[in-house]
Design a protein around this motif. Structure first.
Motif, short mmCIF file in Angstrom:
data_model
loop_
_atom_site.label_atom_id
_atom_site.label_comp_id
_atom_site.label_asym_id
_atom_site.label_seq_id
_atom_site.Cartn_x
_atom_site.Cartn_y
_atom_site.Cartn_z
N GLU A 215 0.83 -1.20 0.00
CA GLU A 215 0.00 0.00 0.00
C GLU A 215 0.87 1.26 0.00
OE1 GLU A 215 -3.84 1.80 -0.02
OE2 GLU A 215 -3.24 -0.29 -0.25
N LEU A 216 1.93 1.23 0.79
CA LEU A 216 2.79 2.41 0.92
C LEU A 216 3.70 2.61 -0.29
CD1 LEU A 216 3.88 2.19 4.67
CD2 LEU A 216 2.19 3.75 3.67
N PHE A 217 4.27 1.52 -0.78
CA PHE A 217 5.34 1.64 -1.79
C PHE A 217 4.95 1.10 -3.17
CE2 PHE A 217 7.46 0.82 2.40
CZ PHE A 217 7.72 2.15 2.66
N VAL A 228 -0.63 -8.49 -12.00
CA VAL A 228 -0.68 -8.50 -13.47
C VAL A 228 -0.38 -7.12 -14.04
CG1 VAL A 228 -2.23 -10.48 -13.62
CG2 VAL A 228 -3.18 -8.18 -13.37
N VAL A 229 -0.55 -6.07 -13.22
CA VAL A 229 -0.20 -4.71 -13.64
C VAL A 229 0.55 -4.03 -12.50
CG1 VAL A 229 -2.14 -4.42 -15.22
CG2 VAL A 229 -2.41 -3.78 -12.83
N ALA A 230 1.35 -3.05 -12.84
CA ALA A 230 2.06 -2.30 -11.81
C ALA A 230 1.08 -1.41 -11.05
CB ALA A 230 3.16 -1.45 -12.45
N LYS A 231 1.37 -1.20 -9.78
CA LYS A 231 0.52 -0.35 -8.95
C LYS A 231 1.38 0.64 -8.18
CE LYS A 231 -2.16 -0.28 -4.73
NZ LYS A 231 -2.52 -1.03 -3.52
N PRO A 232 1.15 1.94 -8.36
CA PRO A 232 1.93 2.91 -7.58
C PRO A 232 1.45 2.93 -6.13
CG PRO A 232 0.27 4.05 -8.89
CD PRO A 232 0.20 2.59 -9.29
N GLY A 233 2.39 3.10 -5.22
CA GLY A 233 2.04 3.18 -3.81
C GLY A 233 1.69 4.61 -3.42
N LEU A 234 1.27 4.76 -2.17
CA LEU A 234 0.85 6.07 -1.69
C LEU A 234 1.98 7.09 -1.70
CD1 LEU A 234 -1.48 5.00 1.25
CD2 LEU A 234 -2.16 5.97 -0.94
N PHE A 235 3.22 6.64 -1.45
CA PHE A 235 4.34 7.57 -1.49
C PHE A 235 4.51 8.16 -2.88
CE2 PHE A 235 5.75 6.08 2.67
CZ PHE A 235 6.28 7.24 3.20
N THR A 236 4.30 7.35 -3.89
CA THR A 236 4.40 7.85 -5.26
C THR A 236 3.27 8.82 -5.58
OG1 THR A 236 5.49 5.82 -6.01
CG2 THR A 236 4.45 7.18 -7.70
N SER A 242 1.73 15.63 0.91
CA SER A 242 1.87 15.06 2.25
C SER A 242 1.16 13.72 2.32
CB SER A 242 1.28 16.01 3.31
OG SER A 242 1.82 17.30 3.21
N LEU A 243 1.66 12.85 3.21
CA LEU A 243 1.05 11.54 3.43
C LEU A 243 0.74 11.40 4.91
CD1 LEU A 243 0.14 8.75 2.51
CD2 LEU A 243 2.51 7.95 2.77
N GLN A 278 12.68 7.90 -6.10
CA GLN A 278 12.91 9.09 -5.27
C GLN A 278 11.63 9.91 -5.23
OE1 GLN A 278 16.26 10.08 -4.11
NE2 GLN A 278 15.25 11.63 -2.86
N VAL A 279 11.22 10.30 -4.01
CA VAL A 279 10.01 11.11 -3.86
C VAL A 279 10.26 12.25 -2.88
CG1 VAL A 279 8.35 9.29 -4.40
CG2 VAL A 279 9.16 9.56 -2.06
N ASP A 280 9.39 13.24 -2.97
CA ASP A 280 9.42 14.36 -2.04
C ASP A 280 8.07 14.39 -1.33
OD1 ASP A 280 9.76 16.75 -0.67
OD2 ASP A 280 9.26 17.99 -2.41
N VAL A 281 7.98 13.72 -0.20
CA VAL A 281 6.73 13.57 0.53
C VAL A 281 6.97 13.91 2.00
CG1 VAL A 281 4.90 11.98 1.29
CG2 VAL A 281 5.84 11.81 -1.02
N ARG A 282 6.09 14.70 2.56
CA ARG A 282 6.16 14.98 4.00
C ARG A 282 5.24 14.01 4.73
NH1 ARG A 282 4.59 20.49 7.41
NH2 ARG A 282 6.05 20.12 9.12
N VAL A 283 5.79 13.26 5.68
CA VAL A 283 5.01 12.29 6.44
C VAL A 283 4.42 12.96 7.68
CG1 VAL A 283 5.13 10.19 7.83
CG2 VAL A 283 6.28 10.29 5.61
N LEU A 284 3.10 12.82 7.83
CA LEU A 284 2.39 13.30 9.01
C LEU A 284 1.78 12.08 9.67
CD1 LEU A 284 0.61 16.30 7.24
CD2 LEU A 284 2.76 16.37 8.55
N ALA A 285 2.36 11.66 10.80
CA ALA A 285 1.95 10.42 11.46
C ALA A 285 1.08 10.73 12.67
CB ALA A 285 3.17 9.62 11.89
N SER A 286 0.10 9.88 12.94
CA SER A 286 -0.76 10.08 14.11
C SER A 286 -1.09 8.74 14.75
CB SER A 286 -2.05 10.80 13.71
OG SER A 286 -2.83 10.01 12.83
N THR A 287 -1.37 8.79 16.05
CA THR A 287 -1.75 7.57 16.78
C THR A 287 -2.46 7.95 18.07
OG1 THR A 287 -0.96 5.50 17.74
CG2 THR A 287 0.45 7.43 18.01
#
Length: 464
Positions: A215-217, A228-236, A242-243, A278-287
């Motif tokens: 899911e992420l990558f 059967v097909v390529a799937k981009p992840g959320l980082f892409t 932001s993620l 290579q990606v430019d993503v800001r991670v915003l984590a919560s819990t």
């Protein structure tokens, strides 16, 4: 009776001279004015502040006045707009009224006439709210990206968000369930230089262990049997934006290591790929988990925790900022379609009961309680009996746990595997079949319990 506070006016006009002159004129009449040069700028301001009145030019570039009126009605239905126009026509006047405008006035009208129109709009607003509010002064609340409060605790949160918005580092948002972690994430993204980019979200608690990294990558074609097909992840997909990784405390150890590498290098390798992305993503984590305890007990990677902790926001529980409850009540009355339709109002006894309650579910629980109470009151005053707070204090009945085995086939002793299985099932039952909570009680990683359940063919893992 508390002194009535100055009404806030949002002045939207593309004429800089007009904005400057009328901001000064309205300020001299006791209004607090915030000016915007176009509709899009006004929407940005509305993300941070709540207004009582609006003075909106009908013809503007980027977003015209009618479109802005529709957004005002959707975002801040408690605001009363007055439309300015130099090209007044009957159809445009009718449409402006339909979209919530109190009146329409010519831009060439004398300043005192514009002021008089705004004052009439203010009086009409007060009259329409008579009997529905706790106190008119309390309705002068602050809303910051949907978050409402004036307490010292919540203001510290707003100030911290402001400091972190412009930073590129990841942010860790912690707090009990219902405290508004998602709103904080939206504020961090919405006020950042990345706001034109995408904000995507993933809830780790809803993903099976072996699907998290996919899911992420993402993956390339042929990475596994069904690929059967390529799937981009959320980082892409979130590149340049932001993620939001919600409930990141549920991440499996392998995904934790991969996430740490992305945070440190900005690179990752999709499943089955030979080259890095290579990606430019800001991670915003919560819990809502006690992440500090998880780290101290070895149930979460220390290096990932410290990487995320560079920028951290801890949200206060609602019981720690009770003075904001009246503001939240009025915010609800202003925003709820049912409350407006029924002319909802609360008795003082109901307000006192709401302020005294501990709210284990925090703001989310308060708003849901109010929604239910308004429907039960059906146009009458909401009384304590409509709130159902007494029943909320009754702890939920714990499910019956299966007994540990005392016998085994052929009269022998139960095996260690049988004892282990029964004990895990007993703890799972006590935790309401929540795998993460059972893992916390047992002091193991959730993946360990899921592995056991798969080995036993037990489908309780789906109830996490």
């Amino acid at each position: 009776m508390p002194e009535r506070k100055a009404l806030r006016v949002l002045l939207v006009d593309d004429d800089e001279t007009f904005r400057r002159v009328f901001s000064g004129t309205l300020g001299e009449e006791g209004f607090v004015v915030v000016a915007a040069g176009n509709g899009l700028e006004a929407l940005e301001i509305m993300n941070r502040k709540v207004f009582d009145l609006a003075l909106v030019d009908l013809r503007m570039p980027l977003m015209d006045g009618l479109s802005l009126l529709a957004e005002i009605q959707r975002r801040q239905p408690g605001m009363t707009p007055v439309v300015l126009t130099g090209f007044g026509t009957v159809p445009s006047a009718v449409e402006a009224m339909r979209r919530g405008a109190f009146d329409m006035i010519s831009k060439s009208a004398p300043p005192e006439q514009v002021v008089a129109t705004l004052q009439r709009a203010a009086e009409a607003r007060r009259a329409s709210r008579q009997g529905t509010m706790l106190d008119d002064a309390l309705f002068e609340h602050e809303a910051y990206f949907g978050m409402v409060g004036r307490s010292a605790a919540i203001r510290r949160v707003f100030e911290t968000i402001e400091r972190f918005q412009g930073a590129g580092q990841p942010v860790l948002v912690t707090g009990e369930s219902g405290t508004g972690k998602e709103l904080v994430v939206r504020a961090l993204h919405g006020g950042s230089p990345r706001r034109a980019g995408t904000l995507l979200a993933v809830n780790c608690a809803s993903l099976r262990e072996n699907f998290v990294e996919n899911e992420l990558f993402g993956h390339v074609r042929g990475a596994f049997t069904d690929a059967v097909v390529a799937k981009p992840g959320l980082f892409t997909l979130a590149d340049g934006g932001s993620l939001h990784i919600d409930e990141f405390g549920e991440l499996a150890e392998g995904a934790q290591a991969a996430l740490l590498r992305v945070l440190e290098t900005g690179c990752f390798r999709p499943l089955g790929a030979t080259k890095e992305t290579q990606v430019d993503v800001r991670v915003l984590a919560s819990t809502n988990r006690d992440i500090d305890r998880m780290v101290s007990e070895g149930r979460f990677r220390t290096d990932l925790f410290y990487r995320l902790c560079v920028c951290r926001i801890d949200l206060p529980a609602l019981r720690e900022r009770r003075e904001d409850i009246p503001l939240l009540i009025n915010h609800f009355l202003d925003r709820s379609e049912n409350a407006r339709r029924l002319g909802a109002r609360l008795s003082q006894a109901a307000v006192d009961a709401l302020c005294a309650h501990d709210w284990p579910g925090n703001v989310r629980e308060l708003l849901n309680t109010l929604e239910r109470a308004v429907l039960l009151a059906n146009g009458g005053a909401v009384e304590p009996g409509h709130l159902g707070l007494g029943s909320l204090r009754v702890p939920p009945k714990q499910p019956q746990a299966p007994p540990l085995p005392v016998d085994a086939p052929n009269g022998g002793e139960p095996t260690l595997d049988a004892m282990e299985r029964a004990h895990v099932q007993q703890v799972l039952a006590r935790a309401g079949h929540n795998v993460s909570e059972a893992a916390r009680i047992l002091g193991v990683d959730p993946t360990t319990i899921r592995r056991m359940l798969r080995r036993w063919g037990d489908r309780s893992e789906q109830m996490d």
